[in-house]
Design an enzyme around this catalytic site. Structure first.
Site, PDB file in Angstrom:
ATOM      1  N   THR A  83     -12.518  30.166  14.221  1.00 23.21           N
ATOM      2  CA  THR A  83     -12.056  28.594  14.435  1.00 23.21           C
ATOM      3  C   THR A  83     -13.010  27.979  13.280  1.00 23.21           C
ATOM      4  O   THR A  83     -14.233  28.562  13.018  1.00 23.21           O
ATOM      5  CB  THR A  83     -12.651  28.108  15.815  1.00 23.21           C
ATOM      6  OG1 THR A  83     -12.845  26.514  15.592  1.00 23.21           O
ATOM      7  CG2 THR A  83     -13.629  28.613  16.306  1.00 23.21           C
ATOM      8  N   CYS A 198      -7.930  24.005  10.109  1.00 25.99           N
ATOM      9  CA  CYS A 198      -7.894  24.278  11.466  1.00 25.99           C
ATOM     10  C   CYS A 198      -7.131  25.492  11.565  1.00 25.99           C
ATOM     11  O   CYS A 198      -6.051  25.513  11.147  1.00 25.99           O
ATOM     12  CB  CYS A 198      -7.621  23.402  12.275  1.00 25.99           C
ATOM     13  SG  CYS A 198      -6.979  23.593  14.225  1.00 25.99           S
TER      14      CYS A 198
END
Length: 231
Positions: A83, A198
């Site tokens: 992430t 992202c």
């Protein structure tokens, strides 16, 4: 081949993409039945997201450090935080273990510099777009000037990530909104590239939607992680 420890589940939607990419990249390089050597620690993302939105980064950091130490104890020789946002805690994680952390921002920045972009747009969670841990690293270490959407754009991008992509929802109106926001930034902010900052955004848009270079942080991170594993 070194064993990679994946800190995932944030969300599992993109962790599943990491798992597929890491194995596909090894198969592409070696053929046959070859695949990546991986250990996975997968969080219940609700527990992480609650801490993110409450500003409890210390609490989130405690969880990530526990994961990192667990993976190291299990035999991981390098760490991958699956992430972008949780790289806010990358220094804490690295300090807690003796194995290297493969940083997504460094991998991405090198790809951007190699492509010749200097002023890329950054679409990401609100935390990544508004705080300095990511933008500052790319500016200070690599001389890049990242551009983020305006307030309304940031709200839209963030909402789609948490309310849709992290829940496996792919919406054509949301895709259109992302494409429109990038077009606006190209027109008004003179961006020369797009960082999909992202790891879920690759589910919604990609290079085929734009005529400027697009940097898919999920794939870039996976490629660099395998480079490390094979070094």
């Amino acid at each position: 081949m070194k064993t990679l420890g994946l800190i995932g589940g944030m969300s599992w939607e993109s962790t599943a993409i990491y798992y597929r990419l890491l194995n596909e990249i090894v198969r592409e390089r070696f053929g046959g039945l070859h695949s990546a050597k991986l250990l996975l620690w997968s969080f219940d993302f609700a527990e992480i997201a609650e801490r993110q939105h409450a500003g409890d980064w210390e609490g989130a950091g405690t969880l990530l450090v526990e994961a990192a130490r667990g993976l190291e104890a299990a035999g991981a020789q390098g760490l991958v935080i699956c992430t972008n946002t949780m790289h806010k805690l990358a220094d804490d994680v690295q300090a807690a273990v003796s194995i290297p952390l493969i940083h997504i921002a460094d991998a991405t920045a090198r790809a951007v510099v190699h492509a010749g972009a200097k002023r890329p747009a950054l679409l990401a969670t609100r935390f990544t777009m508004e705080q300095d841990f990511y933008k500052g690293r790319l500016a200070d270490k690599y001389g890049l000037q990242l551009v983020v959407p305006d307030q309304a754009g940031r709200d839209m991008v963030h909402r789609v990530i948490y309310d849709e992509l992290c829940q496996g929802i792919i919406s054509e109106p949301s895709k259109a909104a992302y494409v429109e926001e990038v077009a606006r930034m190209r027109r008004d902010e003179k961006i020369d590239g797009l960082i999909m900052g992202c790891t879920e955004i690759t589910m919604l848009i990609g290079q085929g939607d734009f005529d400027i270079p697009v940097f898919d942080t999920t794939r870039i991170h996976a490629e660099v992680a395998i480079d490390f594993a094979l070094s």
